[in-house]
Design a protein around this motif. Structure first.
Motif, short mmCIF file in Angstrom:
data_model
loop_
_atom_site.label_atom_id
_atom_site.label_comp_id
_atom_site.label_asym_id
_atom_site.label_seq_id
_atom_site.Cartn_x
_atom_site.Cartn_y
_atom_site.Cartn_z
N LEU A 26 1.32 -0.97 -0.25
CA LEU A 26 0.28 -0.09 0.10
C LEU A 26 0.78 1.09 -0.13
CD1 LEU A 26 -3.01 -0.63 2.49
CD2 LEU A 26 -3.08 -1.58 0.03
N GLY A 27 2.05 0.86 0.36
CA GLY A 27 3.39 2.45 0.18
C GLY A 27 3.12 3.13 1.41
N MET A 28 2.41 3.18 2.41
CA MET A 28 2.45 3.74 4.00
C MET A 28 3.53 4.35 4.25
SD MET A 28 -1.06 2.46 5.87
CE MET A 28 -2.64 2.68 5.01
N GLU A 29 3.45 5.29 5.31
CA GLU A 29 5.58 5.43 5.52
C GLU A 29 5.40 5.02 6.82
OE1 GLU A 29 7.55 9.31 7.31
OE2 GLU A 29 5.83 9.48 6.01
N PHE A 30 6.38 3.61 7.31
CA PHE A 30 6.62 3.08 8.15
C PHE A 30 6.74 3.98 9.69
CE2 PHE A 30 9.78 0.38 10.78
CZ PHE A 30 8.65 -0.53 11.60
N ARG A 31 6.50 4.35 10.37
CA ARG A 31 6.93 5.12 11.22
C ARG A 31 7.84 3.77 12.58
NH1 ARG A 31 4.77 10.15 11.09
NH2 ARG A 31 6.06 10.72 12.38
N GLU A 34 6.93 0.32 19.02
CA GLU A 34 6.51 0.34 19.77
C GLU A 34 6.06 -0.67 20.26
OE1 GLU A 34 5.77 3.90 23.00
OE2 GLU A 34 5.32 4.40 20.78
N GLU A 35 6.27 -0.99 22.23
CA GLU A 35 6.11 -2.19 23.35
C GLU A 35 5.17 -0.89 23.98
OE1 GLU A 35 7.21 -5.60 24.69
OE2 GLU A 35 6.93 -5.07 26.17
N VAL A 36 4.07 -1.05 24.15
CA VAL A 36 2.94 -0.43 25.11
C VAL A 36 2.87 -1.55 26.33
CG1 VAL A 36 0.59 1.32 25.86
CG2 VAL A 36 2.00 0.87 22.89
N SER A 37 3.26 -1.22 27.11
CA SER A 37 3.31 -2.73 27.86
C SER A 37 2.54 -2.69 29.25
CB SER A 37 4.02 -3.14 28.84
OG SER A 37 4.90 -1.52 29.40
N GLU A 38 1.62 -1.86 29.45
CA GLU A 38 0.59 -1.38 29.79
C GLU A 38 -1.26 -1.90 29.20
OE1 GLU A 38 -2.45 1.96 32.29
OE2 GLU A 38 -0.23 3.18 31.65
N GLN A 39 -0.86 -1.75 28.06
CA GLN A 39 -2.12 -2.65 27.18
C GLN A 39 -1.75 -3.59 26.76
OE1 GLN A 39 -4.74 -0.82 26.50
NE2 GLN A 39 -3.96 1.18 27.94
N VAL A 43 3.08 -2.35 18.95
CA VAL A 43 2.12 -1.82 17.89
C VAL A 43 3.33 -1.40 17.38
CG1 VAL A 43 0.60 -0.74 19.61
CG2 VAL A 43 2.33 0.66 18.79
N ALA A 44 2.35 -0.82 15.50
CA ALA A 44 3.94 0.15 14.19
C ALA A 44 2.69 0.36 13.97
CB ALA A 44 3.48 -1.20 13.53
N MET A 45 3.64 1.40 13.54
CA MET A 45 2.83 2.35 13.28
C MET A 45 3.48 2.91 11.67
SD MET A 45 0.31 4.36 14.77
CE MET A 45 -0.54 4.59 16.34
N LEU A 46 2.11 3.43 10.94
CA LEU A 46 2.41 3.49 9.64
C LEU A 46 1.54 4.71 9.46
CD1 LEU A 46 2.02 -0.05 9.28
CD2 LEU A 46 3.42 1.20 7.43
N GLN A 47 2.21 5.77 8.42
CA GLN A 47 1.43 7.68 8.45
C GLN A 47 0.87 7.00 6.54
OE1 GLN A 47 2.33 9.48 10.49
NE2 GLN A 47 0.51 11.64 9.70
N ILE A 53 -2.62 4.25 10.82
CA ILE A 53 -2.55 3.06 10.47
C ILE A 53 -1.73 2.22 11.87
CG2 ILE A 53 -3.07 0.43 9.98
CD1 ILE A 53 -4.74 2.73 8.88
N GLU A 54 -2.40 1.97 13.18
CA GLU A 54 -2.19 1.11 14.03
C GLU A 54 -2.08 -0.35 14.02
OE1 GLU A 54 -1.22 2.91 18.74
OE2 GLU A 54 -3.07 1.83 17.79
N LEU A 55 -1.06 -0.80 13.79
CA LEU A 55 -0.84 -2.99 13.82
C LEU A 55 -0.34 -3.34 15.27
CD1 LEU A 55 1.19 -3.33 10.39
CD2 LEU A 55 -1.68 -3.21 10.93
N LEU A 56 -1.65 -4.06 15.89
CA LEU A 56 -1.83 -4.45 17.04
C LEU A 56 -1.45 -5.94 17.05
CD1 LEU A 56 -4.91 -2.53 17.70
CD2 LEU A 56 -2.67 -1.47 18.87
#
Ligand code: CMX
Length: 134
Positions: A26-31, A34-39, A43-47, A53-56
């Motif tokens: 899809l050509g999104m920008e990979f940002r 990060e580990e969100v231990s409280e949750q 996660v991986a963020m793509l702009q 888009i937040e992959l969980l």
């Protein structure tokens, strides 16, 4: 209260398996990841434009995302809106009788302050509010 759609959360079983589709096909920008231990997620963020888009990926069996995948399989998990004052937003919604999962802000990805509205109060859509702190 809301300023924009901040991101859409998508539950996946493996970030490594999911990232290439969003980044390369899809050509999104990979940002980054990060580990969100409280949750209990990684996660991986793509702009994409102004939104993300937040992959969980769950990192524990009792992660809410593990439970979601077990029940539904991978797919859209939540929609997140940016707010400028998260505590004021929580107070307003509570006063209006909205069922909040969090009555106090919690720590989310990238140092954001987040809270969730229960899907039973938001027409079956798990809804996140997030405030980005400078
Ligand atoms: N979207 C829509 N509905 C959902 C849902 C989701 N993501 N997750 C659960 N539900 C629904 C279930 O289908 C179920 O509905 P029915 O009663 O009609 O079957 C109901 O909510 C209760 O679900 P459950 O499986 O029994 O799960 P729990 O009550 O244990 O928890 C929830 C549900 C939403 C309260 C919990 O997942 C939660 O607190 N979520 C917020 C935190 C979170 O999801 N963190 C991960 C993301 C972190 C991040 O973005 O950084």
């Amino acid at each position: 209260m809301l300023t924009k759609i901040d991101h859409i959360g998508i539950a996946v079983t493996s970030l490594e398996a999911a990232i290439p589709f969003y980044r390369d096909n899809l050509g999104m920008e990979f940002r980054g990841t990060e580990e969100v231990s409280e949750q209990k997620v990684r996660v991986a963020m793509l702009q994409i434009g102004e939104s993300k888009i937040e992959l969980l990926e769950p990192i524990a069996e009792d992660s809410p995302v593990a439970k979601f995948i077990e029940k539904n399989g991978a797919g859209i998990h939540h929609i997140a809106y940016e707010v400028d004052d998260i505590q004021a937003s929580i107070d307003k919604l509570l006063a209006e009788g909205v069922r909040m999962i969090d009555t106090q802000p919690r720590s989310g990805a990238h140092g954001a302050s987040i809270c969730f509205i229960h899907p039973k109060s938001s027409m079956g859509v798990l809804t996140e509010l997030c405030q980005h702190l400078a």
